[in-house]
Design an enzyme around this catalytic site. Structure first.
Site, PDB file in Angstrom:
ATOM      1  N   ARG A 121       0.822  -1.235   0.000  1.00 22.79           N
ATOM      2  CA  ARG A 121       0.000   0.000   0.000  1.00 22.79           C
ATOM      3  C   ARG A 121       0.845   1.268   0.000  1.00 22.79           C
ATOM      4  O   ARG A 121       0.406   2.330   0.422  1.00 22.79           O
ATOM      5  CB  ARG A 121      -0.976   0.031   1.181  1.00 22.79           C
ATOM      6  CG  ARG A 121      -1.916  -1.141   1.180  1.00 22.79           C
ATOM      7  CD  ARG A 121      -3.108  -0.910   2.079  1.00 22.79           C
ATOM      8  NE  ARG A 121      -4.035  -2.022   1.935  1.00 22.79           N
ATOM      9  CZ  ARG A 121      -3.954  -3.142   2.638  1.00 22.79           C
ATOM     10  NH1 ARG A 121      -3.021  -3.285   3.541  1.00 22.79           N
ATOM     11  NH2 ARG A 121      -4.828  -4.097   2.440  1.00 22.79           N
ATOM     12  N   LYS A 143       4.052  11.787 -10.826  1.00 22.14           N
ATOM     13  CA  LYS A 143       3.199  11.002 -11.722  1.00 22.14           C
ATOM     14  C   LYS A 143       3.895   9.676 -11.990  1.00 22.14           C
ATOM     15  O   LYS A 143       5.058   9.658 -12.414  1.00 22.14           O
ATOM     16  CB  LYS A 143       2.967  11.728 -13.051  1.00 22.14           C
ATOM     17  CG  LYS A 143       1.902  12.801 -12.956  1.00 22.14           C
ATOM     18  CD  LYS A 143       1.503  13.289 -14.329  1.00 22.14           C
ATOM     19  CE  LYS A 143       0.431  14.340 -14.239  1.00 22.14           C
ATOM     20  NZ  LYS A 143       0.106  14.922 -15.559  1.00 22.14           N
ATOM     21  N   GLU A 185      11.299  18.862 -23.980  1.00 24.00           N
ATOM     22  CA  GLU A 185      10.583  19.250 -22.752  1.00 24.00           C
ATOM     23  C   GLU A 185      11.168  20.543 -22.172  1.00 24.00           C
ATOM     24  O   GLU A 185      10.449  21.338 -21.569  1.00 24.00           O
ATOM     25  CB  GLU A 185      10.634  18.128 -21.701  1.00 24.00           C
ATOM     26  CG  GLU A 185       9.929  16.833 -22.102  1.00 24.00           C
ATOM     27  CD  GLU A 185       8.395  16.877 -21.950  1.00 24.00           C
ATOM     28  OE1 GLU A 185       7.837  17.906 -21.541  1.00 24.00           O
ATOM     29  OE2 GLU A 185       7.763  15.843 -22.277  1.00 24.00           O
ATOM     30  N   LYS A 227       8.858  23.453 -12.979  1.00 24.86           N
ATOM     31  CA  LYS A 227       7.944  22.328 -12.746  1.00 24.86           C
ATOM     32  C   LYS A 227       7.563  22.236 -11.266  1.00 24.86           C
ATOM     33  O   LYS A 227       6.410  21.989 -10.929  1.00 24.86           O
ATOM     34  CB  LYS A 227       8.547  21.010 -13.237  1.00 24.86           C
ATOM     35  CG  LYS A 227       7.606  19.868 -12.955  1.00 24.86           C
ATOM     36  CD  LYS A 227       7.592  18.750 -13.922  1.00 24.86           C
ATOM     37  CE  LYS A 227       6.464  17.787 -13.571  1.00 24.86           C
ATOM     38  NZ  LYS A 227       6.525  16.555 -14.333  1.00 24.86           N
ATOM     39  N   GLU A 237      -3.432  17.948 -10.523  1.00 21.85           N
ATOM     40  CA  GLU A 237      -3.939  18.410 -11.811  1.00 21.85           C
ATOM     41  C   GLU A 237      -5.446  18.633 -11.776  1.00 21.85           C
ATOM     42  O   GLU A 237      -6.177  18.225 -12.680  1.00 21.85           O
ATOM     43  CB  GLU A 237      -3.565  17.388 -12.907  1.00 21.85           C
ATOM     44  CG  GLU A 237      -3.461  18.006 -14.281  1.00 21.85           C
ATOM     45  CD  GLU A 237      -2.817  17.087 -15.317  1.00 21.85           C
ATOM     46  OE1 GLU A 237      -1.751  16.513 -15.024  1.00 21.85           O
ATOM     47  OE2 GLU A 237      -3.381  16.968 -16.396  1.00 21.85           O
ATOM     48  N   ARG A 242      -1.526  22.544 -13.585  1.00 24.33           N
ATOM     49  CA  ARG A 242      -0.595  21.475 -13.967  1.00 24.33           C
ATOM     50  C   ARG A 242      -0.835  21.013 -15.406  1.00 24.33           C
ATOM     51  O   ARG A 242       0.097  20.579 -16.082  1.00 24.33           O
ATOM     52  CB  ARG A 242      -0.697  20.291 -12.990  1.00 24.33           C
ATOM     53  CG  ARG A 242       0.348  19.235 -13.285  1.00 24.33           C
ATOM     54  CD  ARG A 242       0.579  18.280 -12.145  1.00 24.33           C
ATOM     55  NE  ARG A 242       1.622  17.332 -12.494  1.00 24.33           N
ATOM     56  CZ  ARG A 242       2.240  16.542 -11.652  1.00 24.33           C
ATOM     57  NH1 ARG A 242       1.934  16.586 -10.365  1.00 24.33           N
ATOM     58  NH2 ARG A 242       3.178  15.717 -12.064  1.00 24.33           N
ATOM     59  N   ASN A 246       1.061  19.736 -20.145  1.00 21.09           N
ATOM     60  CA  ASN A 246       0.680  18.808 -21.218  1.00 21.09           C
ATOM     61  C   ASN A 246       0.705  19.465 -22.593  1.00 21.09           C
ATOM     62  O   ASN A 246       0.208  18.891 -23.559  1.00 21.09           O
ATOM     63  CB  ASN A 246      -0.730  18.252 -20.955  1.00 21.09           C
ATOM     64  CG  ASN A 246      -0.809  17.499 -19.651  1.00 21.09           C
ATOM     65  OD1 ASN A 246       0.164  16.873 -19.245  1.00 21.09           O
ATOM     66  ND2 ASN A 246      -1.940  17.566 -18.986  1.00 21.09           N
ATOM     67  N   HIS A 249       1.211  17.435 -25.672  1.00 22.35           N
ATOM     68  CA  HIS A 249       1.209  16.021 -25.296  1.00 22.35           C
ATOM     69  C   HIS A 249      -0.011  15.250 -25.800  1.00 22.35           C
ATOM     70  O   HIS A 249       0.079  14.044 -25.997  1.00 22.35           O
ATOM     71  CB  HIS A 249       1.345  15.878 -23.780  1.00 22.35           C
ATOM     72  CG  HIS A 249       2.757  16.082 -23.299  1.00 22.35           C
ATOM     73  ND1 HIS A 249       3.449  17.247 -23.529  1.00 22.35           N
ATOM     74  CD2 HIS A 249       3.609  15.259 -22.628  1.00 22.35           C
ATOM     75  CE1 HIS A 249       4.659  17.139 -23.009  1.00 22.35           C
ATOM     76  NE2 HIS A 249       4.785  15.945 -22.456  1.00 22.35           N
ATOM     77  N   HIS A 253       1.064  12.149 -27.641  1.00 16.84           N
ATOM     78  CA  HIS A 253       0.745  10.775 -27.217  1.00 16.84           C
ATOM     79  C   HIS A 253       0.070  10.011 -28.351  1.00 16.84           C
ATOM     80  O   HIS A 253       0.317   8.810 -28.542  1.00 16.84           O
ATOM     81  CB  HIS A 253      -0.150  10.777 -25.969  1.00 16.84           C
ATOM     82  CG  HIS A 253       0.592  11.152 -24.725  1.00 16.84           C
ATOM     83  ND1 HIS A 253      -0.035  11.531 -23.565  1.00 16.84           N
ATOM     84  CD2 HIS A 253       1.919  11.205 -24.457  1.00 16.84           C
ATOM     85  CE1 HIS A 253       0.868  11.799 -22.632  1.00 16.84           C
ATOM     86  NE2 HIS A 253       2.067  11.610 -23.152  1.00 16.84           N
ATOM     87  N   HIS A 266       9.995   9.928 -26.840  1.00 19.52           N
ATOM     88  CA  HIS A 266       8.922  10.774 -26.312  1.00 19.52           C
ATOM     89  C   HIS A 266       9.089  12.244 -26.747  1.00 19.52           C
ATOM     90  O   HIS A 266       8.159  12.858 -27.269  1.00 19.52           O
ATOM     91  CB  HIS A 266       8.882  10.657 -24.788  1.00 19.52           C
ATOM     92  CG  HIS A 266       7.846  11.527 -24.152  1.00 19.52           C
ATOM     93  ND1 HIS A 266       6.497  11.333 -24.345  1.00 19.52           N
ATOM     94  CD2 HIS A 266       7.954  12.627 -23.356  1.00 19.52           C
ATOM     95  CE1 HIS A 266       5.818  12.258 -23.679  1.00 19.52           C
ATOM     96  NE2 HIS A 266       6.686  13.057 -23.067  1.00 19.52           N
TER      97      HIS A 266
HETATM   98  N1  GLY Z   1       4.642  15.482 -17.354  1.00 14.24           N
HETATM   99  C1  GLY Z   1       3.520  16.257 -16.955  1.00 14.24           C
HETATM  100  C2  GLY Z   1       3.299  16.314 -15.482  1.00 14.24           C
HETATM  101  O1  GLY Z   1       4.121  15.859 -14.717  1.00 14.24           O
HETATM  102  O2  GLY Z   1       2.290  16.814 -15.053  1.00 14.24           O
END
Ligand code: GLY
Length: 367
Positions: A121, A143, A185, A227, A237, A242, A246, A249, A253, A266
């Site tokens: 957990r 993330k 990035e 960041k 988010e 946040r 993206n 993205h 993606h 990526h």
């Molecule tokens: N890579 C986008 C984020 O961490 O929110």
């Protein structure tokens, strides 16, 4: 080492950046995690030597630190790899006080972070990113997750690390294509948040491409700082902030999925995705031709693609792109949320952009 803090109350943690050498990892580790049971290093198979060094620096205090290797590549962000690691954790008798150390790029960070979030957990973990992409993005912000064959990152959890340790010397052996991919990035941070930073990237492109340690430390530090600020304001988010990370993205993606994972790195998919988003912003009158040109020029300067390769263009019908974009998790009630720039240094969320304009923006990147 330079240090920053990701401010998240009790889940706050430091990011250390620099060219440390010696046993400094050990002291930073025990500052962040004074007490633990077993420490396990999980690393990308391609950075074994570096991971050995990390494990060795902990050996005197933690006993012999076991290492688990994971094959390089996006396909390792899979349920099969996770299952294998769960079983290895069981064999190593890992418990709730165990700590995982993820050494590698974004794939390892996401996979090991998710492993940490699910083991007993949730156990503590440390990120030691060794690619530029992971240093400036995926290792910061918690993330974690794995892919389904049809969709990227759809299974995962927010699980913050206890420390991020960035030794920029690990970039010295990074293949050129991967280093450049990480720069996508870095450019993103300039476009979404910081025009002065974007300008520095333009001015210092030569030293950045030469991987000058001072220039690299500076771009990694500023990217992490930007960041960290976004994550501290909107960890889950949910507030809209946040989501600006993206930028490019949702397109990117879909590109990764349609080209089949592994065709594009990526950052390469994201630079094409940011170009599509930039085209759309221009068509909607949200930013200028000059801004789009600056973005395109910087991608070109760093050797990043802005067009789908003609050899695979056949896979990219508008319908397939749109379907994949809707599948991407950045939709809400089937409505597409896109991050579009208004100028270099600022972006906004646009909901339900006209489909024909989105299709034209995609088409302009497919030759
Ligand atoms: N890579 C986008 C984020 O961490 O929110």
């Amino acid at each position: 080492m330079q240090s920053l803090q990701v401010s998240l109350g009790v889940r706050s943690y430091p990011i250390h950046i620099g060219n440390p050498g010696g046993d400094s990892f050990q002291s930073a580790f025990f500052d962040a995690i004074p007490k633990s049971s077993k420490v396990i290093v999980v690393h990308d198979a391609s950075v074994k030597e570096f991971a050995d060094g990390i494990a060795r620096s902990l050996n005197p205090v933690s006993g012999k630190v076991p290492l688990l290797a994971v094959e390089s590549g996006e396909t390792s962000k899979s349920i099969e790899q996770l299952d294998r690691l769960w079983k290895s954790m069981l064999a190593l008798k890992a418990d709730r006080q165990s700590v995982l150390v993820a050494v590698g790029g974004g794939v390892i960070g996401d996979l090991v972070g998710f492993l940490a979030s699910t083991w007993n957990r949730g156990v503590r973990f440390v990120q030691v990113p060794t690619t530029l992409l992971a240093m400036v993005d995926s290792s910061v912000g918690g993330k974690t997750g794995i892919n389904l064959p049809e969709a990227k990152n759809v299974i995962g959890a927010f699980w913050q690390p206890h420390m991020v340790w960035i030794d920029v010397s690990s970039l010295n052996t990074l293949p050129d294509r991967e280093y450049r991919s990480g720069l996508a990035e870095v450019i993103k941070y300039g476009v979404i948040l910081d025009e002065a930073f974007f300008e520095r990237l333009e001015e210092q492109s030569s030293s950045i491409l030469e991987r000058n340690a001072v220039a690299v430390t500076e771009i990694v530090r500023r990217s992490c700082e930007l960041k960290a600020h976004v994550v501290a304001e909107d960890e889950y988010e949910t507030k809209g902030l946040r989501a600006i990370l993206n930028y490019g993205h949702t397109f990117g993606h879909a590109i990764e999925a349609l080209a089949e994972y592994g065709t594009y790195l990526h950052g390469e998919a994201i630079s094409i995705g940011m170009t599509m988003a930039g085209n759309l912003a221009l068509a909607l009158g949200r930013w200028t031709e000059r801004d789009l040109e600056r973005q395109t020029k910087l991608f070109a300067r760093f050797g990043l693609p802005t067009q789908i390769a003609s050899s695979i263009a056949g896979r990219f019908s508008q319908a397939a792109m749109l379907e994949s974009m809707i599948l991407d998790k950045k939709t809400s009630h089937g409505r597409l949320h896109l991050i579009l720039p208004t100028r270099i240094g600022h972006v906004e969320t646009v909901v339900d952009a006209p489909l024909n304009a989105i299709q034209d923006a995609i088409d302009a990147c497919i030759s």
